[in-house]
Each structure stands twice: as structure tokens, then as C-alpha cells.
Design a protein around this motif. Structure first.
Motif, PDB file in Angstrom:
ATOM      1  N   TYR A  54       0.837  -1.198   0.000  1.00  0.00           N
ATOM      2  CA  TYR A  54       0.000   0.000   0.000  1.00  0.00           C
ATOM      3  C   TYR A  54       0.873   1.250   0.000  1.00  0.00           C
ATOM      4  O   TYR A  54       2.031   1.243   0.423  1.00  0.00           O
ATOM      5  CB  TYR A  54      -0.969   0.023   1.179  1.00  0.00           C
ATOM      6  N   LEU A  55       0.280   2.317  -0.508  1.00  0.00           N
ATOM      7  CA  LEU A  55       0.973   3.591  -0.668  1.00  0.00           C
ATOM      8  C   LEU A  55       0.044   4.707  -0.216  1.00  0.00           C
ATOM      9  O   LEU A  55      -1.122   4.771  -0.624  1.00  0.00           O
ATOM     10  CB  LEU A  55       1.338   3.791  -2.146  1.00  0.00           C
ATOM     11  N   GLU A  56       0.548   5.594   0.658  1.00  0.00           N
ATOM     12  CA  GLU A  56      -0.221   6.747   1.112  1.00  0.00           C
ATOM     13  C   GLU A  56       0.271   7.974   0.357  1.00  0.00           C
ATOM     14  O   GLU A  56       1.433   8.387   0.481  1.00  0.00           O
ATOM     15  CB  GLU A  56      -0.039   6.942   2.616  1.00  0.00           C
ATOM     16  N   LEU A  57      -0.604   8.570  -0.430  1.00  0.00           N
ATOM     17  CA  LEU A  57      -0.244   9.719  -1.251  1.00  0.00           C
ATOM     18  C   LEU A  57      -0.337  11.013  -0.461  1.00  0.00           C
ATOM     19  O   LEU A  57      -1.032  11.097   0.555  1.00  0.00           O
ATOM     20  CB  LEU A  57      -1.147   9.782  -2.479  1.00  0.00           C
ATOM     21  N   ALA A  58       0.334  12.043  -0.939  1.00  0.00           N
ATOM     22  CA  ALA A  58       0.416  13.305  -0.213  1.00  0.00           C
ATOM     23  C   ALA A  58      -0.951  13.953  -0.024  1.00  0.00           C
ATOM     24  O   ALA A  58      -1.207  14.604   0.984  1.00  0.00           O
ATOM     25  CB  ALA A  58       1.362  14.263  -0.935  1.00  0.00           C
ATOM     26  N   GLU A  59      -1.863  13.779  -1.001  1.00  0.00           N
ATOM     27  CA  GLU A  59      -3.156  14.449  -0.893  1.00  0.00           C
ATOM     28  C   GLU A  59      -4.150  13.672  -0.030  1.00  0.00           C
ATOM     29  O   GLU A  59      -5.258  14.143   0.219  1.00  0.00           O
ATOM     30  CB  GLU A  59      -3.752  14.708  -2.285  1.00  0.00           C
ATOM     31  N   GLY A  60      -3.762  12.483   0.461  1.00  0.00           N
ATOM     32  CA  GLY A  60      -4.619  11.768   1.405  1.00  0.00           C
ATOM     33  C   GLY A  60      -5.192  10.464   0.919  1.00  0.00           C
ATOM     34  O   GLY A  60      -5.638   9.660   1.732  1.00  0.00           O
ATOM     35  N   SER A  61      -5.201  10.220  -0.378  1.00  0.00           N
ATOM     36  CA  SER A  61      -5.740   8.963  -0.871  1.00  0.00           C
ATOM     37  C   SER A  61      -4.716   7.838  -0.715  1.00  0.00           C
ATOM     38  O   SER A  61      -3.523   8.085  -0.535  1.00  0.00           O
ATOM     39  CB  SER A  61      -6.175   9.090  -2.333  1.00  0.00           C
ATOM     40  N   ILE A  62      -5.199   6.596  -0.781  1.00  0.00           N
ATOM     41  CA  ILE A  62      -4.351   5.428  -0.571  1.00  0.00           C
ATOM     42  C   ILE A  62      -4.566   4.438  -1.716  1.00  0.00           C
ATOM     43  O   ILE A  62      -5.698   4.184  -2.125  1.00  0.00           O
ATOM     44  CB  ILE A  62      -4.676   4.758   0.772  1.00  0.00           C
ATOM     45  N   LEU A  63      -3.458   3.890  -2.215  1.00  0.00           N
ATOM     46  CA  LEU A  63      -3.494   2.825  -3.211  1.00  0.00           C
ATOM     47  C   LEU A  63      -3.058   1.540  -2.527  1.00  0.00           C
ATOM     48  O   LEU A  63      -2.058   1.522  -1.811  1.00  0.00           O
ATOM     49  CB  LEU A  63      -2.558   3.141  -4.372  1.00  0.00           C
ATOM     50  N   SER A  64      -3.797   0.451  -2.736  1.00  0.00           N
ATOM     51  CA  SER A  64      -3.418  -0.818  -2.106  1.00  0.00           C
ATOM     52  C   SER A  64      -3.615  -1.965  -3.097  1.00  0.00           C
ATOM     53  O   SER A  64      -4.409  -1.875  -4.033  1.00  0.00           O
ATOM     54  CB  SER A  64      -4.245  -1.062  -0.843  1.00  0.00           C
ATOM     55  N   HIS A  65      -2.878  -3.057  -2.849  1.00  0.00           N
ATOM     56  CA  HIS A  65      -2.983  -4.230  -3.715  1.00  0.00           C
ATOM     57  C   HIS A  65      -2.660  -5.485  -2.928  1.00  0.00           C
ATOM     58  O   HIS A  65      -1.591  -5.585  -2.308  1.00  0.00           O
ATOM     59  CB  HIS A  65      -2.023  -4.108  -4.901  1.00  0.00           C
ATOM     60  N   SER A  66      -3.587  -6.442  -2.927  1.00  0.00           N
ATOM     61  CA  SER A  66      -3.341  -7.754  -2.338  1.00  0.00           C
ATOM     62  C   SER A  66      -2.672  -8.623  -3.387  1.00  0.00           C
ATOM     63  O   SER A  66      -3.208  -8.826  -4.478  1.00  0.00           O
ATOM     64  CB  SER A  66      -4.668  -8.391  -1.888  1.00  0.00           C
ATOM     65  N   ILE A  67      -1.513  -9.149  -3.074  1.00  0.00           N
ATOM     66  CA  ILE A  67      -0.670  -9.838  -4.046  1.00  0.00           C
ATOM     67  C   ILE A  67      -0.975 -11.332  -4.037  1.00  0.00           C
ATOM     68  O   ILE A  67      -0.936 -11.986  -2.985  1.00  0.00           O
ATOM     69  CB  ILE A  67       0.815  -9.595  -3.725  1.00  0.00           C
ATOM     70  N   GLY A  68      -1.300 -11.870  -5.199  1.00  0.00           N
ATOM     71  CA  GLY A  68      -1.633 -13.283  -5.318  1.00  0.00           C
ATOM     72  C   GLY A  68      -0.433 -14.184  -5.075  1.00  0.00           C
ATOM     73  O   GLY A  68       0.727 -13.764  -5.212  1.00  0.00           O
ATOM     74  N   ASP A  69      -0.706 -15.454  -4.727  1.00  0.00           N
ATOM     75  CA  ASP A  69       0.366 -16.397  -4.391  1.00  0.00           C
ATOM     76  C   ASP A  69       1.350 -16.593  -5.540  1.00  0.00           C
ATOM     77  O   ASP A  69       2.554 -16.741  -5.324  1.00  0.00           O
ATOM     78  CB  ASP A  69      -0.231 -17.742  -3.989  1.00  0.00           C
ATOM     79  N   ASN A  70       0.864 -16.609  -6.755  1.00  0.00           N
ATOM     80  CA  ASN A  70       1.737 -16.860  -7.907  1.00  0.00           C
ATOM     81  C   ASN A  70       2.056 -15.584  -8.688  1.00  0.00           C
ATOM     82  O   ASN A  70       2.586 -15.640  -9.797  1.00  0.00           O
ATOM     83  CB  ASN A  70       1.085 -17.882  -8.849  1.00  0.00           C
ATOM     84  N   GLU A  71       1.704 -14.464  -8.114  1.00  0.00           N
ATOM     85  CA  GLU A  71       1.907 -13.191  -8.799  1.00  0.00           C
ATOM     86  C   GLU A  71       3.351 -12.711  -8.662  1.00  0.00           C
ATOM     87  O   GLU A  71       3.933 -12.761  -7.579  1.00  0.00           O
ATOM     88  CB  GLU A  71       0.967 -12.125  -8.228  1.00  0.00           C
ATOM     89  N   LYS A  72       3.931 -12.268  -9.758  1.00  0.00           N
ATOM     90  CA  LYS A  72       5.280 -11.724  -9.724  1.00  0.00           C
ATOM     91  C   LYS A  72       5.197 -10.240  -9.367  1.00  0.00           C
ATOM     92  O   LYS A  72       4.728  -9.424 -10.149  1.00  0.00           O
ATOM     93  CB  LYS A  72       5.954 -11.915 -11.084  1.00  0.00           C
ATOM     94  N   PHE A  73       5.647  -9.941  -8.166  1.00  0.00           N
ATOM     95  CA  PHE A  73       5.573  -8.566  -7.671  1.00  0.00           C
ATOM     96  C   PHE A  73       6.951  -8.171  -7.147  1.00  0.00           C
ATOM     97  O   PHE A  73       7.481  -8.794  -6.227  1.00  0.00           O
ATOM     98  CB  PHE A  73       4.539  -8.455  -6.553  1.00  0.00           C
TER      99      PHE A  73
END
Length: 614
Positions: free
Chosen positions: A546-565
Motif C-alpha cells: 500500500y501507498l499513502e499519497l500526499a493528498e490523502g488517498s491510498i493505493l493498495s494491492h493484495s498480491i496473489g500467491d503466484n503473482e510476480k511482484f
């Protein structure tokens, strides 16, 4: 809404409980504005919504735009007839998504100050606690623990709060005041709240305004503990009350940020002691709410012979820096004891809390030994035989971030609290790139205990203020790996130029698209809500980013077991934002130890006035 004023002293109107009587209120406002105005805005405390269903129609005439609200109006009394329904509809409006500490818009010129927060209006710092304390279990119009904690975190931020708005009066406000001519309702405890007293003592506003009690009361100014300015309290009556008590009041305060040191220190001759540190009438002792802070970022526990096998003769408190790192920059000038025995026990895997306090509140969840005997570790200590022949947690002995680990690079430590510490990032992306790390070896920051969560928010708030003072925006991210890796949680705090901060969101969305996923976007109403939302998204068996942006919104991602991240995904994207892709790998940015020491010292010097642990 304007957040600045051409005048150094904005003109403010204050109102007590409106009770839905908007026609009466705004008729009076227009009259005052015509004779003594213009005024910049109106602040309302106490119940704002009707107490009688028959008043709802004329109230809705304003909310639905059939009649105009004549002046920017902000309220905190979010209870009364149809309050929950009206406010719920307002929060669903797309224009009201995201952080709204400066008001959720109901209609033109009418804003609800939701929950708790602090914002700037015409250069005035305004803090507020919406809702009221309740013992009846009402689901709406009641503040919660998160609202209280958020205000306490804000109290640690630099700068003087000009106005503090609450619905109920602070309990004990009349302590030490001249009440010889006060009405009986002023002295009654009805409509008062001890939590409001605590918050007022911590926030130390220049003006505290409240409603609810139905009477007007202007207390003599009172001094504040550990602050140079005084506080003035105003209690306001209800709009249209039959006893002709004053329900509207005008102020023209010069913002504290515009005042000289001499002006902010000026105290009128009738200034009293703080009502929160003196006794109530009839010699009933009041709990001291203004707690003095320790003068250094060390463990604050008294050493007791009952708790430890040996002790210093003078009973000094133990220096945490010495115990955890083996050194202390204060040397002989340190006010705390450099306890060699405590350090030895610590490196043998003993819990620091247990060493100093004789107990550990984490109990079975603690990864360290709850015993001063090497031979008899208690159940649940998770101890292994260490290199020195003692018992050392296998996790902490190899971890780069555990304070008891021989792998810890202590010269990178910037500030140490009770549950979290701040350290310079190894191979920083940019100058002042720092990490926020729990002292306990835990897997991620979203699962720390409540007390640690409060401290983390204070740390983040302080770092944000420090970056802001340098013309930078704060970007925060955390990569939470699969729990099987048992990594030590670390929250990355990166300063970016304000001109670049607005580009971050699109860079991350584009990077996610290239990797074949989309971010979940969250727009929480407060930082506390943000953390709760992230916890609800976290799958404890999978990786998470997850990432907290300066203006207050948040981006998040649940990473799958076989996902290349990519493990360094956050850093790689930010390096792209800065057009410095060669700094995406921290190993290519490593500094010499002397350079790291200098960078750490530079940060500590600049951060000193913001540091919540100083």
C-alpha cells in the motif's frame, strides 16, 4: 472555501447550539454583519440539527438550496432530528470523498466538521471534536476513541492552535475562576466532559469554544503548562433561547502564526492558573491532566530493586540508547544510567520491558525471554541458544532492525519511542529518506497493538510537518511480504518535492498496469480510518502493498500467491518519478559509514523541534 485572508486578523462569528433554528441564526448573523461586519465565517458548537421534527422543514430549505446560507458556516454538533440521514447523504457525494478535515459540504457555505481534526482557515489553526460523549449508546453524533487519538496526535504537531471547538464544556473549567456572579448552570457538572478537559489541556488552544449547557460564560484567561500563551474559554447559549442568554459572539483574533514572540506571551492581569491542574471547590482533588514530558528520548521507567537483581545507588532511570546500542551520544552528561547488566540481559534475549518493569504487557505474544535466568526461560519465550552462550531470539539475532540484534547499525537510529523508532534508510533514495520501525519484531505495522498505533501516527505526523517545513511532501509505503518470511516491519517515509508529489499517483497506476493489476483506491476521512481500512483489506496469509499519497488517498494491492511482484516496487516507481532510475536499487546508493553518520546527524538537528520523543 478560502484558506487564506488578506487581513492579518480575520473576523469570526461564534454560535452556540443552533437546534435547527437557521432562520433565527442567519437573521442575526446578517444584522451583525451589516452593523459590524463583514465577517469571514461562522463557527457553530453544540447541537446543530433540530430538536423538534416541526423545525425540519425550514432547516431543509437551507440544506436543499431553497434559501441561502449568507456566510461560510462550519458546525460540529452532528446530532438531532434527521442528522444521521442528512449527513450520510452528504458523505456519499463524490465531491466529499477523501480527507475532509476542513469540512464536508452540505450545500453552498455550509460545512460539517466530521470526527476530529485540525485545519487552517484564514491563517487560523482550528481544531475540533465533533459529536459528544454519550453513555446511552447512540450510534451517531458521538465521538469515538479514534477521534480522541487523532486529536492527541495533532497536539504533538508544531504550531499553536488558535481555536478549539467542542460541543460539551470541559469538566472543571471553573476551577480557580471567579464564579461569584456566575449562574448556577455554569457551576453544574451537567453538559461537561472529562475527555474534553484532557484534550484542552493537551492541545492548549488560544480560544476554546463550547455549547450544550445553554448559558453564556466567558472565563478569565488561564495559563497552560509547558506553553507561553494563555487560553480563553467561551461557553455559548442556544440560538433563540427565551432567557436572552448570549448565543452569538464575535472575535477578531490575530493568527498565532502572525504574532511576534512578545505578543503570544502577553498575559492579561486577571490570568489564572490552568483549571486542569488546580483543585475543584470544596477541596475535591482533580486529576492532573497536563502530564510533563521527559526531557530525552530514553526509556522512562524507574529502576526498582524489587524488579531487578541489582540497581544503581541513586535509582536513576536506564538509558535506552545505551542498553540497545551500546553507546550514548550524551556520554557522562546523560541524565540516565548506562546500565551494563541491563545491556547484557538484553543481548541474551531478555525482554526489555521485563528487565526494567518486571513485566511485559505483550505476554505470550512477546518474542523475548521473560526471565533474568538463562537456564529457565518462561513458556512462550521462543528462545534459541545464541552465539554468546545465552538465549537470544532467533529472529532478533539475525534481523537488521531488532534493537537487540548484533546486525543493527545503531548509527542510523534517529529517534526512539516506546513502541516505534525512526532510522535513516540504508542506501536512501533521497536525502531524509527514513524508516519507521516497531521496536518489537512484528511482521507488519498494520497489526501492532493500539498503543503502538497511536505512537506511529505521532511519528508520521511529526515527519510530515518536518518535510513540509522544508517544502517537501510525505509519501509513505509498506510492502508486507508473505508471513512465512518473518521479516521485520518497516514503513518507508520518503520526501518528494511538491512539484513531483502530484505525479506519484499516475506513475503507480501506470506501473501497476504494466504488471497486470489495478490498485484499489481508498479515500478515508482520517488517518485512523485509513489504517482501519487497510487492516480490513489485509489477508494475513498473502503479501500486500500500500501507498499513502500526499493528498490523502491510498493505493493498495493484495498480491496473489503466484503473482510476480517486485519487492522494491515502491522504490522503483518513486525513482522513476524523480527521473533517477539508477537509484531504484538501494545497494547502488550505499554510503560510507561516515557519510551515514553525518546524514543522520543532519536529520536529527533539523527534526529536533518536531520530534515527538525529544
Amino acid at each position: 472555501m478560502s484558506s487564506s485572508s488578506s487581513s492579518s486578523s480575520p473576523r469570526v462569528l461564534l454560535s452556540g447550539d443552533v437546534l435547527g433554528r437557521l432562520p433565527i441564526l442567519f437573521k442575526r448573523v446578517c444584522a451583525v454583519n451589516k452593523s459590524n461586519g463583514p465577517f469571514d465565517f461562522l463557527l457553530c458548537v453544540g447541537q446543530f440539527f433540530p430538536d423538534d421534527p416541526e423545525l425540519l422543514g425550514e432547516f431543509m430549505d437551507f440544506v436543499e438550496g431553497r434559501r441561502e446560507v449568507p456566510i461560510p458556516t462550519y458546525f460540529i454538533g452532528d446530532y438531532g432530528v434527521s442528522a444521521a440521514k442528512i449527513l450520510a447523504a452528504a458523505t456519499r457525494d463524490p465531491a466529499n470523498l477523501g480527507f475532509k478535515t476542513d469540512g464536508v459540504k452540505l450545500c453552498d457555505n455550509l460545512y460539517w466538521l466530521k470526527g476530529s481534526g485540525r485545519f487552517v482557515l484564514h491563517n487560523l489553526f482550528i481544531a475540533y471534536l465533533s459529536g459528544r460523549c454519550s453513555s446511552k449508546g447512540q450510534p451517531t453524533g458521538v465521538y469515538g476513541e479514534d477521534d480522541i487519538d487523532a486529536l492527541r496526535a495533532l497536539a504533538e504537531e508544531p504550531g499553536v492552535t488558535d481555536l478549539f471547538l467542542t460541543n460539551e464544556w470541559p469538566r472543571g473549567i471553573c476551577n480557580g475562576a471567579d464564579t461569584s456572579s456566575a449562574l448556577p448552570d455554569v457551576l453544574s457538572s451537567a453538559g461537561t466532559d472529562a475527555i474534553v478537559s484532557e484534550l484542552a489541556a493537551e492541545i492548549k488552544p488560544r480560544y476554546h469554544i463550547a455549547g450544550t449547557k445553554g448559558v453564556f460564560y466567558a472565563r478569565e484567561p488561564y495559563s497552560n503548562n509547558a506553553a507561553v500563551h494563555v487560553t480563553r474559554f467561551l461557553g455559548l447559549a442556544a440560538v433563540g433561547n427565551t432567557s436572552k442568554q448570549k448565543f452569538i459572539h464575535a472575535l477578531s483574533p490575530t493568527p498565532a502564526c502572525k504574532m511576534s514572540d512578545a505578543e503570544i506571551r502577553t498575559a492579561p492581569p486577571n490570568t489564572t492558573l490552568s483549571p486542569y491542574t488546580v483543585a475543584e471547590p470544596q477541596n475535591i482533588c482533580v486529576k492532573e491532566l497536563e502530564r510533563p514530558r521527559d526531557d530525552a528520548q530514553h526509556w522512562r521507567y524507574d529502576v526498582s530493586r524489587k524488579r531487578r537483581r541489582s540497581d544503581t545507588e541513586d535509582g536513576k532511570r536506564v538509558c535506552f540508547n545505551f542498553v540497545s546500542t551500546g553507546s550514548c551520544s550524551r556520554g557522562e552528561k546523560c541524565d540516565f544510567h548506562h546500565d551494563v547488566e541491563a545491556r547484557e540481559q538484553f543481548f541474551k534475549g531478555a525482554c526489555f520491558d521485563f528487565i526494567i518493569k518486571g513485566k511485559c504487557e505483550r505476554g505470550q505474544e512477546c518474542k523475548f525471554r521473560h526471565s533474568l535466568s538463562d537456564e529457565n526461560p518462561r513458556h512462550g519465550d521462543h528462545a534459541d541458544t545464541g552465539a554468546k552462550g545465552g538465549r537470544l531470539s532467533s529472529q532478533s539475532s539475525h534481523c537488521w532492525f531488532c534493537l537487540s540484534s548484533p546486525n543493527l547499525e545503531s548509527h542510523l537510529i534517529l529517534s526512539v519511542g516506546d513502541a516505534f523508532y525512526c532510522a535513516l534508510a540504508k542506501g536512501p533514495l533521497v536525502e531524509d529518506h527514513v524508516l519507521l520501525l516497531p521496536i518489537e519484531h512484528v511482521h507488519n505495522t498494520l497489526l501492532v497493538h493500539e498503543g503502538a498505533e497511536v505512537e506511529l501516527l505521532k511519528f508520521k505526523s511529526a515527519i510530515k510537518a518536518y518535510f513540509r517545513s522544508r517544502g517537501m511532501a510525505l509519501i509513505v509505503y509498506e510492502f508486507i511480504s508473505n508471513p512465512s518470511r518473518t521479516t521485520h516491519a518497516n514503513l518507508q517515509a520518503v520526501p518528494l518535492p511538491l512539484s513531483k508529489a502530484s505525479e506519484v499517483r499516475q506513475h503507480f497506476i501506470s506501473a501497476a498496469k504494466k504488471l497486470g493489476f489495478e490498485f484499489s483506491v481508498h479515500m478515508p476521512t482520517s488517518e485512523v480510518d485509513a489504517r482501519q481500512e487497510l487492516r480490513s483489506q489485509l489477508d494475513r496469509s498473502s503479501s500486500f502493498f500500500y501507498l499513502e499519497l500526499a493528498e490523502g488517498s491510498i493505493l493498495s494491492h493484495s498480491i496473489g500467491d503466484n503473482e510476480k511482484f517486485p519487492v522494491q516496487f515502491g522504490r522503483e516507481v518513486l525513482a522513476g518519478v524523480l527521473n533517477q532510475k539508477d537509484r531504484a536499487d538501494w545497494r547502488k546508493c550505499k554510503l560510507s559509514k561516515d557519510e551515514e553518520i553525518q546524514m543522520a546527524e543532519d536529520f536529527k538537528k533539523g527534526f529536533e523541534e518536531f520530534d515527538p520523543n525529544r
